[in-house]
Scaffold this motif. Structure first.
Motif, PDB file in Angstrom:
ATOM      1  N   SER A 217       0.808  -1.221   0.000  1.00 46.54           N
ATOM      2  CA  SER A 217       0.000   0.000   0.000  1.00 46.54           C
ATOM      3  C   SER A 217       0.840   1.269   0.000  1.00 46.54           C
ATOM      4  N   GLY A 218       2.129   1.142   0.288  1.00 47.25           N
ATOM      5  CA  GLY A 218       2.992   2.314   0.386  1.00 47.25           C
ATOM      6  C   GLY A 218       2.918   3.004   1.730  1.00 47.25           C
ATOM      7  N   ALA A 219       2.275   2.366   2.706  1.00 45.12           N
ATOM      8  CA  ALA A 219       2.112   2.995   4.018  1.00 45.12           C
ATOM      9  C   ALA A 219       3.419   3.063   4.804  1.00 45.12           C
ATOM     10  N   VAL A 220       4.324   2.124   4.552  1.00 51.28           N
ATOM     11  CA  VAL A 220       5.600   2.121   5.279  1.00 51.28           C
ATOM     12  C   VAL A 220       6.481   3.231   4.712  1.00 51.28           C
ATOM     13  N   PRO A 221       6.920   4.181   5.533  1.00 52.92           N
ATOM     14  CA  PRO A 221       7.705   5.308   5.012  1.00 52.92           C
ATOM     15  C   PRO A 221       9.088   4.867   4.544  1.00 52.92           C
ATOM     16  N   ARG A 222       9.680   5.689   3.692  1.00 45.21           N
ATOM     17  CA  ARG A 222      11.012   5.372   3.176  1.00 45.21           C
ATOM     18  C   ARG A 222      12.067   5.330   4.274  1.00 45.21           C
ATOM     19  N   SER A 223      11.831   6.002   5.345  1.00 43.51           N
ATOM     20  CA  SER A 223      12.816   6.016   6.429  1.00 43.51           C
ATOM     21  C   SER A 223      12.903   4.680   7.151  1.00 43.51           C
ATOM     22  N   ALA A 224      12.007   3.741   6.831  1.00 42.55           N
ATOM     23  CA  ALA A 224      11.949   2.471   7.559  1.00 42.55           C
ATOM     24  C   ALA A 224      12.076   1.287   6.613  1.00 42.55           C
ATOM     25  N   THR A 225      12.899   0.329   6.998  1.00 40.47           N
ATOM     26  CA  THR A 225      12.935  -0.994   6.384  1.00 40.47           C
ATOM     27  C   THR A 225      12.520  -1.975   7.471  1.00 40.47           C
ATOM     28  N   VAL A 226      11.659  -2.918   7.130  1.00 38.84           N
ATOM     29  CA  VAL A 226      11.063  -3.781   8.142  1.00 38.84           C
ATOM     30  C   VAL A 226      11.333  -5.243   7.788  1.00 38.84           C
ATOM     31  N   ALA A 227      11.662  -6.027   8.808  1.00 37.66           N
ATOM     32  CA  ALA A 227      11.901  -7.461   8.641  1.00 37.66           C
ATOM     33  C   ALA A 227      10.849  -8.246   9.412  1.00 37.66           C
ATOM     34  N   LEU A 228      10.353  -9.299   8.803  1.00 41.45           N
ATOM     35  CA  LEU A 228       9.481 -10.260   9.474  1.00 41.45           C
ATOM     36  C   LEU A 228      10.221 -11.581   9.496  1.00 41.45           C
ATOM     37  N   VAL A 229      10.473 -12.095  10.695  1.00 43.87           N
ATOM     38  CA  VAL A 229      11.374 -13.231  10.860  1.00 43.87           C
ATOM     39  C   VAL A 229      10.640 -14.405  11.501  1.00 43.87           C
ATOM     40  N   PHE A 230      10.656 -15.521  10.801  1.00 44.24           N
ATOM     41  CA  PHE A 230      10.163 -16.780  11.348  1.00 44.24           C
ATOM     42  C   PHE A 230      11.391 -17.635  11.643  1.00 44.24           C
TER      43      PHE A 230
ATOM     44  N   PHE B  34      11.914 -12.241   5.964  1.00 41.91           N
ATOM     45  CA  PHE B  34      11.315 -11.365   4.955  1.00 41.91           C
ATOM     46  C   PHE B  34      11.807  -9.937   5.189  1.00 41.91           C
ATOM     47  N   LEU B  35      12.144  -9.227   4.108  1.00 39.28           N
ATOM     48  CA  LEU B  35      12.596  -7.844   4.212  1.00 39.28           C
ATOM     49  C   LEU B  35      11.863  -7.007   3.166  1.00 39.28           C
ATOM     50  N   THR B  36      11.427  -5.822   3.570  1.00 45.05           N
ATOM     51  CA  THR B  36      10.647  -4.980   2.664  1.00 45.05           C
ATOM     52  C   THR B  36      11.507  -4.404   1.544  1.00 45.05           C
ATOM     53  N   PHE B  37      10.947  -4.440   0.336  1.00 44.33           N
ATOM     54  CA  PHE B  37      11.519  -3.772  -0.820  1.00 44.33           C
ATOM     55  C   PHE B  37      10.702  -2.507  -1.088  1.00 44.33           C
ATOM     56  N   GLY B  38      11.025  -1.816  -2.169  1.00 43.98           N
ATOM     57  CA  GLY B  38      10.297  -0.599  -2.492  1.00 43.98           C
ATOM     58  C   GLY B  38      11.112   0.624  -2.146  1.00 43.98           C
ATOM     59  N   GLY B  39      10.451   1.766  -2.030  1.00 43.53           N
ATOM     60  CA  GLY B  39      11.149   3.003  -1.725  1.00 43.53           C
ATOM     61  C   GLY B  39      12.204   3.303  -2.767  1.00 43.53           C
ATOM     62  N   ALA B  40      13.420   3.613  -2.305  1.00 45.68           N
ATOM     63  CA  ALA B  40      14.503   3.983  -3.211  1.00 45.68           C
ATOM     64  C   ALA B  40      14.927   2.836  -4.119  1.00 45.68           C
ATOM     65  N   VAL B  41      14.707   1.596  -3.690  1.00 42.59           N
ATOM     66  CA  VAL B  41      15.047   0.456  -4.552  1.00 42.59           C
ATOM     67  C   VAL B  41      14.258   0.537  -5.853  1.00 42.59           C
ATOM     68  N   SER B  42      13.003   0.931  -5.749  1.00 37.31           N
ATOM     69  CA  SER B  42      12.115   0.978  -6.914  1.00 37.31           C
ATOM     70  C   SER B  42      12.262   2.249  -7.733  1.00 37.31           C
ATOM     71  N   ASP B  43      13.070   3.195  -7.267  1.00 32.51           N
ATOM     72  CA  ASP B  43      13.303   4.405  -8.058  1.00 32.51           C
ATOM     73  C   ASP B  43      14.123   4.110  -9.309  1.00 32.51           C
ATOM     74  N   VAL B  44      14.829   2.996  -9.294  1.00 32.66           N
ATOM     75  CA  VAL B  44      15.660   2.574 -10.422  1.00 32.66           C
ATOM     76  C   VAL B  44      14.873   1.552 -11.228  1.00 32.66           C
ATOM     77  N   GLY B  45      14.938   1.629 -12.540  1.00 29.07           N
ATOM     78  CA  GLY B  45      14.182   0.713 -13.382  1.00 29.07           C
ATOM     79  C   GLY B  45      14.783  -0.677 -13.427  1.00 29.07           C
ATOM     80  N   PRO B  46      13.976  -1.700 -13.747  1.00 29.69           N
ATOM     81  CA  PRO B  46      14.464  -3.087 -13.788  1.00 29.69           C
ATOM     82  C   PRO B  46      15.597  -3.325 -14.777  1.00 29.69           C
ATOM     83  N   SER B  47      15.699  -2.499 -15.818  1.00 26.66           N
ATOM     84  CA  SER B  47      16.766  -2.680 -16.804  1.00 26.66           C
ATOM     85  C   SER B  47      17.839  -1.598 -16.712  1.00 26.66           C
ATOM     86  N   ASP B  48      17.759  -0.724 -15.718  1.00 26.55           N
ATOM     87  CA  ASP B  48      18.760   0.342 -15.585  1.00 26.55           C
ATOM     88  C   ASP B  48      20.100  -0.189 -15.089  1.00 26.55           C
TER      89      ASP B  48
END
Length: 507
Positions: free
Chosen positions: A274-287, A395-409
C-alpha cells in the motif's frame, strides 16, 4: 615444516592439478573436483610467478594454508592448489594470466561468503582480502577495495566523513561480492541497495586489461557489473561509491504468536504494497525456530528506522495498532544502532548452513504462513536438531529507493519487488545424519513455500545463490529479462569463458 622446494621435490618437481588429484605435500594427495583441467605446474613456472607477486602465494605446505583455504561456510571444504593473496591490481592481472596460461580454473574471493562455495575450489583462489583500503575522495565519495569487510566500510565512512552506505548486516562480508550482486540491508528503503551507490568500478578482464567502468567509460560493463554477481565478467578490485549522511538507526522489535503467522505475513505484505511504510523504515518479518520454540510459539517483526523516534513508533503502530495485530505482551526490544551491521567489532565465525532465497512481487498465497508454521514447528520437534541448530525465514521490505531505479537500468532486475526472502538452516555440530536431515528440511520447506511466494512472478537473489536450482532456473530467477544483455557483455569481455563457475553467466 616441509619447505616449498622440498614439497616440489617430493611431488616430482611439479604441482599436479587435475582429475588425478591436487598434490598437498606430506606424501599424500586429495582428489580434486572437476573444475581443474589437467595442468601441470613446474617448479620453474611457480618460482617465476611467485617472484612477480607483491602479495602472498600460499601453497598447501605453508602453515597459513590450513586457514587460508577456508571460506565462511563449513559446508564446503576446498583444497585449492594455490592461494594468491593479492596486494594490488597488478597481482590480480598476473594471477589471471598465470591461471589462464596454465589451464587452471580461478576462484575469486572477497569475503568468502559464497552460498555455493564459489569462492573456493581446487584450482587457484584469488584472495582479495588484503585489497581492503577505504579512502575518502571528498564530497561524500569514497574508493573502497573489494576485500574490505562491511564492518570496516561502515567504520571508515563514519570516522572519515560521518557518512554511511546502504549495505548488508553481516559484518565480515567482502564489499566486492555484495556490491556486484545487489546489497540488501536495513537502509534500502531510504537509499536503495549497495550497487545503487556505485559510481565506477575497476575491473581486470580475462586478458589482463584493466578497465575503469563508469557511465562515461565502458558503460555496458558498468551496467553489467552492477547486478551480475561476482566471478562472471572479470575481477572487480575497487569501487568508487557515493555515500549518504550517517543517521542513527532506531531498532524496534515485537513478537506475534506463530499461530497468527498467516495474518502476520498478510499484514506485513499489505502495508508494504500500500505504500504505508515510510522510506525512512525498512522492516523485517522473521520466522525462526528460536521464537517458534517459545511457549506459545512466536514470530518476530523488526523495524529499522532512520527517521525520528516518534516516526519510528508511528510506523510500528501501523503493524500493531488499530487494524493491525496486537503484539505479544512482555516480549519485544528497542535500541539504537550505529550501523546496519550486526556487530561492528565482529570476528569471523565460520558456520555450517544451507540457504535459499525468493523475490516476492505481490501478496503471497493466503496459506503461506500455515506452511511456514508447519515447517518451523516440525524442526523444533525433531530430536535430530538441537536448539543451537537455528533456522530462519527472513522477509525484508523492498520498495522506496530500490524501486526508483528501473528493472533494466542495472543488471539487477528485481526493482518492482515487494519483499525479499532468505531461507537458512544451520547446524552447530554437523553429522552425516543431521546434514541429510537439514538438507531435506530446507528443501521441503522451500518446495512448499516458494510457489506460494511466487504467485505474481518468480525471482531469486544472485548473492543468495542456490545450488539446488537448474541452469534454466537460476539464469531466469537471478537476472530475468536482463540475462540476454548480460550474455552479450560476457561474450565481449570474456569470449573464451575463462571466468566460468557453477553459476556464472554462460556464453
Amino acid at each position: 615444516m616441509i619447505g616449498r622446494r622440498a614439497f616440489l621435490r617430493r611431488s616430482g618437481g611439479t604441482l599436479a592439478v587435475g582429475a588425478a588429484g591436487a598434490a598437498l605435500g606430506m606424501g599424500w594427495t586429495r582428489s580434486a573436483s572437476a573444475d581443474c583441467t589437467g595442468a601441470t605446474i613446474t617448479d620453474g613456472v611457480l618460482s617465476r610467478f611467485r617472484s612477480r607477486i607483491q602479495g602472498s602465494v600460499i601453497l598447501p605446505v605453508d602453515t597459513q594454508y590450513a586457514t587460508a583455504r577456508l571460506g565462511f561456510n563449513r559446508r564446503f571444504d576446498p583444497y585449492p592448489v594455490i592461494i594468491v593473496r593479492a596486494a594490488g591490481t597488478a597481482d590480480v592481472a598476473r594471477t589471471i594470466e598465470f591461471a589462464r596460461t596454465n589451464g587452471i580454473t580461478l576462484a575469486i574471493r572477497s569475503g568468502g561468503h559464497s552460498y555455493i562455495g564459489a569462492s573456493g575450489g581446487s584450482g587457484v583462489v584469488l584472495d582479495l582480502s588484503a585489497m581492503n583500503s577505504i579512502a575518502s575522495l571528498g564530497n561524500g565519495h569514497f574508493q573502497i577495495g573489494a576485500g574490505a569487510q562491511l564492518q570496516q566500510v561502515y567504520g571508515a565512512l563514519r570516522c572519515q566523513e560521518n557518512m554511511t552506505i546502504p549495505c548488508g548486516s553481516c559484518d565480515t562480508v567482502g564489499f566486492g561480492g555484495i556490491a556486484q550482486g545487489g546489497g540488501f540491508g536495513y537502509l534500502q528503503q531510504a537509499h536503495g541497495i549497495t550497487l545503487d551507490r556505485v559510481r565506477s568500478a575497476r575491473v581486470v578482464l580475462a586478458d589482463g586489461t584493466v578497465v575503469d567502468a563508469s557511465p562515461e567509460a565502458d558503460a555496458d560493463l558498468f551496467w553489467a557489473i552492477r547486478g551480475a554477481g561476482g566471478g562472471s565478467l572479470g575481477v572487480a578490485t575497487d569501487f568508487t561509491v557515493e555515500a549518504v549522511p550517517y543517521k542513527t538507526i532506531h531498532v524496534i522489535g515485537w513478537y506475534w504468536p506463530l499461530a497468527s503467522a498467516g495474518e502476520a505475513l498478510d499484514r506485513f505484505a499489505s502495508l508494504q504494497e500500500s505504500g504505508a511504510v515510510p522510506r525512512s523504515a525498512t522492516v523485517a518479518l522473521v520466522f525462526n525456530n528460536g521464537a517458534a520454540s517459545l511457549a506459545p510459539a512466536q514470530c518476530v517483526c523488526v523495524l529499522f528506522s532512520t527517521g525520528t523516534l516518534a516516526e519510528a513508533e508511528a510506523t510500528k503502530q501501523l503493524f500493531v495498532g488499530p487494524g493491525g495485530i496486537r503484539a505479544t505482551p512482555g516480549l519485544g526490544f528497542q535500541y539504537d544502532a550505529d550501523s546496519p551491521a550486526c556487530d561492528p567489532h565482529a570476528v569471523a565465525q565460520r558456520d555450517y548452513y544451507r540457504a535459499k532465497s525468493a523475490i516476492v512481487y505481490g501478496q503471497p498465497a493466503a496459506d503461506t504462513g500455515d506452511y511456514l508454521r508447519y515447517w518451523l514447528e516440525r524442526r523444533v520437534a525433531d530430536p535430530m536438531f538441537s536448539p543451537s541448530d537455528s533456522a530462519t525465514v527472513n522477509f525484508l521490505t523492498f520498495g522506496g529507493a530500490v524501486s526508483d531505479v528501473g528493472p533494466s537500468d542495472t543488471a539487477f532486475p528485481h526493482r518492482d519487488a515487494l519483499l525479499e526472502v532468505q531461507f537458512l538452516g544451520y547446524l552447530q555440530n554437523p553429522t552425516t545424519q543431521s546434514i541429510r536431515k537439514n538438507q531435506a528440511w530446507i528443501q521441503g520447506l522451500y518446495a512448499d513455500v516458494f510457489p506460494r511466494l511466487s504467485v505474481h512472478g518468480e525471482g531469486c537473489y544472485v548473492n543468495y545463490c542456490d545450488d539446488d536450482l537448474t541452469e534454466a532456473q537460476w539464469t531466469s530467477r537471478y537476472w530475468g529479462a536482463n540475462y540476454p544483455r548480460l550474455q552479450v557483455t560476457k561474450r565481449r569481455v570474456d569470449p573464451a569463458d575463462f571466468f566460468h563457475g557453477k553459476q556464472t553467466i554462460r556464453l
